[in-house]
Enzyme design. Sequence first.
Site, PDB file in Angstrom:
ATOM      1  NE  ARG A 163      -3.922  -2.332   0.400  1.00  0.00           N
ATOM      2  CZ  ARG A 163      -3.374  -3.580  -0.512  1.00  0.00           C
ATOM      3  NH1 ARG A 163      -2.391  -3.653  -1.064  1.00  0.00           N
ATOM      4  NH2 ARG A 163      -4.252  -4.591  -0.210  1.00  0.00           N
ATOM      5  CB  SER A 242      -9.615  -1.784   4.053  1.00  0.00           C
ATOM      6  OG  SER A 242     -10.135  -2.912   3.292  1.00  0.00           O
ATOM      7  CD  GLU A 346      -6.046   1.010   2.356  1.00  0.00           C
ATOM      8  OE1 GLU A 346      -6.481   0.676   0.982  1.00  0.00           O
ATOM      9  OE2 GLU A 346      -5.938  -0.103   3.182  1.00  0.00           O
TER      10      GLU A 346
END
Length: 354
Positions: A163, A242, A346
Amino acid sequence: MSPVHVLHDAPLAPLTTFRLGGPATRLATATTDDEVIAVVREADQTGTPLLIIGGGSNLVIGDKGFEGTALRIATSGYALDGGTLELAAGENWSEAVARTVEAGLAGIECLAGIPGSAGATPIQNVGAYGQEVSATISEVVAYDRRTRETVVIPNAECAFSYRHSRFKADPGRYVVLRVRFELEDAGGMSAPLRYAETARSLGVRVGDRVPAADARRTVLALRAGKGMVLDAEDHDTWSAGSFFTNPILTEEAYGAFLGRVRERLGEDAAPPAYPAGEGLTKTSAAWLIDQAGFTKGYGAGPARISTKHTLALTNRGEATTEDLLALAREVVEGVRDAFGVTLVNEPVTVGVSL
């Protein structure tokens, strides 16, 4: 070049999947690469704060909005030559995945249903169900705000990790214009499946190939079951997917974490654990949240945990960004108190922070 479409005191909430956030002083919508560059250069030359918006699926904008220019990238372009795919930054990602599967190509079929635009994928190194875009991206075309020129950055120089990428590490420098991928012609079959849940749903083993269309269809069904496919009628999808990344722990941190887990849940408790590089272990943010007492549907206000998936925080229709952040902070604090692990958000936050 035609004039860029500009609105003043423009609402930004409708441009995000959370449907949250205040207005921008100015909203420019660019439909070509030249328009994107022109807006960026103007902002840089005048010292105006700049916010880049693609699909809005990874943004948390403060209730006060954004004082400056918000640039909505609405460029289009899908070009396929053999296994080489070039996408304009503004292309809808999920639709692009569907088209590659229809063309019989493999490599991104398990990234189906992820909301947002193609230009955001290398920034976050988007991944799900055993695939990451870093495995297929060949190069990224971007405008470099430091050198004031368009550059082509090969995969090896993108510094991809979980990520993360060089674009995320230096968020003010690059504006992604196009992304190029090298996909596999496997005769309509998928890439080898790497995610146990997907393989199990398809009745095969990890490492097997299946028709790419079947892999895509299965992933879409799995995502929908978790509220991860956009649906205006389903408040579980009024989210950023998420909200927290899966923690990656050093040996020392993992040992301490394991001790906390067994102290809380019993000596036989075994949290999810996956190798994440030398001396590193990745565990599940969803598991941590659930075990800390934040179950599906948790919350009494207008911002709550999804009824389908503990990793998604949602706007039930009347929430403010502050409502969302209050819930996020409660979850972070609860998980830290229970297990000594600090969750990291995130989505990108604008004008606010946890």
